[in-house]
Write an enzyme that holds these catalytic residues in place. Structure first.
Site, PDB file in Angstrom:
ATOM      1  N   ASP A 178      55.828  29.352  41.041  1.00 15.35           N
ATOM      2  CA  ASP A 178      55.291  29.107  39.562  1.00 15.35           C
ATOM      3  C   ASP A 178      55.739  27.773  39.607  1.00 15.35           C
ATOM      4  OD1 ASP A 178      53.824  30.758  37.239  1.00 15.35           O
ATOM      5  OD2 ASP A 178      55.425  29.151  36.436  1.00 15.35           O
ATOM      6  N   TYR A 308      53.172  22.401  30.577  1.00 14.37           N
ATOM      7  CA  TYR A 308      51.766  22.551  30.951  1.00 14.37           C
ATOM      8  C   TYR A 308      51.142  21.359  30.588  1.00 14.37           C
ATOM      9  CZ  TYR A 308      52.175  27.516  32.391  1.00 14.37           C
ATOM     10  OH  TYR A 308      52.556  28.593  33.203  1.00 14.37           O
ATOM     11  N   HIS A 359      53.978  38.336  41.104  1.00 11.69           N
ATOM     12  CA  HIS A 359      54.258  36.740  41.145  1.00 11.69           C
ATOM     13  C   HIS A 359      55.703  36.797  40.716  1.00 11.69           C
ATOM     14  CE1 HIS A 359      53.165  32.721  39.558  1.00 11.69           C
ATOM     15  NE2 HIS A 359      53.834  33.051  38.603  1.00 11.69           N
TER      16      HIS A 359
END
Length: 386
Positions: A178, A308, A359
């Site tokens: 990630d 982000y 994930h």
């Protein structure tokens, strides 16, 4: 400041306030005969919040977490929290593991003993690691950046200082998924001399491949990736669009409502893990709530979402990565990278397709991931400085 021991103790005031909020949740409704397709299902979230109120014991979790050797030091004006567990083998290799969103340093909790003490789990003591697991700035017990620009590149520079200047390692290993995959790649791109090699469980969303207009130069697998990535972003990427553009607006609601925070986070654990739509297949309630609690008690959901924004507005481009790279892919992860692209952009010497997992690799399948990390780094141990 020098490295200091870190001990978790959340105040009673924070816990009492949380209890009050959980008991005074204001619920939305949900359209009849809809499940998770529009977001977190109401009946599931009500049951999770009920468990949180009636059965979950933060103090018990806190005691368990405090068994880890945790520390804090200031790097570039940010207090970095990290776990540092020493290996039990004859010559442990140092490895820094970097997590992502919406998880935390707890992503690696189950894998730490498998890497520090493989002999206790049927492995070879020669495969042991000194394991360092930092919390990203603005996540959990690391402090929240006060200035813009703390992106994956900046974090990678902080990790280089943590490993060399603070902990005194001359050379080390690095792994992540990630956001942690991006941090690890920037770390090795800018400090190749410090790394034996890197181990990744994903390569993030490959934006330059998606933006490629020359279809004739792409392989069939790359064309398929382009199509599936566009579909995934359209169907599942709403969280990313918000956090990359207006994280501050989102932060108010998630900072004020524990149920809102849980609803935003658990949907990702369900969608991105190898659980076939049933969270209980991979995570128990205590595990999920402890991850949510780390965001709640530290008030870091807003600062974590900002990563982000920083990454989409200020990241420098990454060139070819020359240092040996191992990639372990888990079948239920999101947007598995095309091998041809990976080989063109990284010095891939190890490519493993694992039988199960999604994930949240180290949480879902710690044994499979630990084994793959050991397998990859075994070839480098002969070169280690004694």
């Amino acid at each position: 400041m020098a490295i200091e021991r870190f001990h978790i103790h959340v105040s009673d005031e924070i816990l009492d306030d949380l209890t009050y909020r959980l008991h005074h949740t204001r619920w939305p409704d949900q359209i009849d005969n809809t499940g998770w397709e529009r977001g977190t299902e109401l009946s599931y979230l009500k049951s999770l919040i009920s468990y949180w109120k009636e059965h979950y014991d933060w103090r018990a979790q806190e005691t368990q977490l405090n068994r880890l050797s945790q520390f804090c030091c200031n790097i570039d004006g940010i207090d970095v929290h990290f776990v540092h567990e020493r290996g039990k083998g004859p010559n442990p290799m140092p490895i820094i593991l970097t997590h992502g969103w919406p998880d935390s340093y707890l992503r690696y909790q189950k894998i730490i003993p498998l890497l520090t003490d493989p002999a206790s789990y049927g492995g070879n003591p020669e495969d042991s690691f000194d394991v360092i697991v930092p919390s990203l700035p603005g996540f959990g017990f690391s402090s929240r950046p006060k200035h813009a620009g703390v992106n994956s590149f900046r974090v990678s520079e902080m990790w280089a200082k943590l490993m060399t200047e603070e902990l005194g390692y001359r050379k080390f290993a690095a792994a992540g998924g990630d956001i942690g995959s991006g941090v690890t790649r920037y770390l090795v791109a800018n400090h190749p001399e410090l790394l034996y090699g890197i181990h990744l469980t994903d390569i993030g969303i490959i934006r330059n491949l998606m933006a490629s207009s020359d279809q004739a130069k792409l392989t069939e697998e790359e064309l398929q990736y382009k199509k599936s990535a566009s579909e995934w972003i359209a169907q599942e990427g709403g969280y990313m669009s918000v956090q990359s553009t207006k994280p501050q607006s989102l932060a108010y609601g998630l900072t004020d409502s524990p149920a809102g925070l849980a609803g935003w986070i658990v949907e990702k654990y369900r969608a991105w893990s190898d659980c076939n739509g049933n969270l209980q297949q991979k995570f128990n309630e205590d595990e999920l709530i402890t991850h949510i609690m780390l965001y709640w008690v530290t008030n870091t959901i807003g600062s974590s979402a900002r990563m982000y924004y920083e990454n989409s507005h200020s990241l420098p481009p990454l060139g070819y990565i020359d240092v040996p790279t191992g990639i372990a892919l888990f079948p239920a992860d999101i947007l598995l990278p095309p091998k041809e692209w990976a080989v063109r952009n990284l010095n891939v010497i190890h490519w493993a397709s694992l039988p199960r997992g999604g994930h949240f690799t180290a949480m879902e399948e710690p044994e499979l991931l630990a084994q793959d990390i050991c397998n990859f780094y075994r070839t480098f141990r002969v070169k280690m400085n004694h």
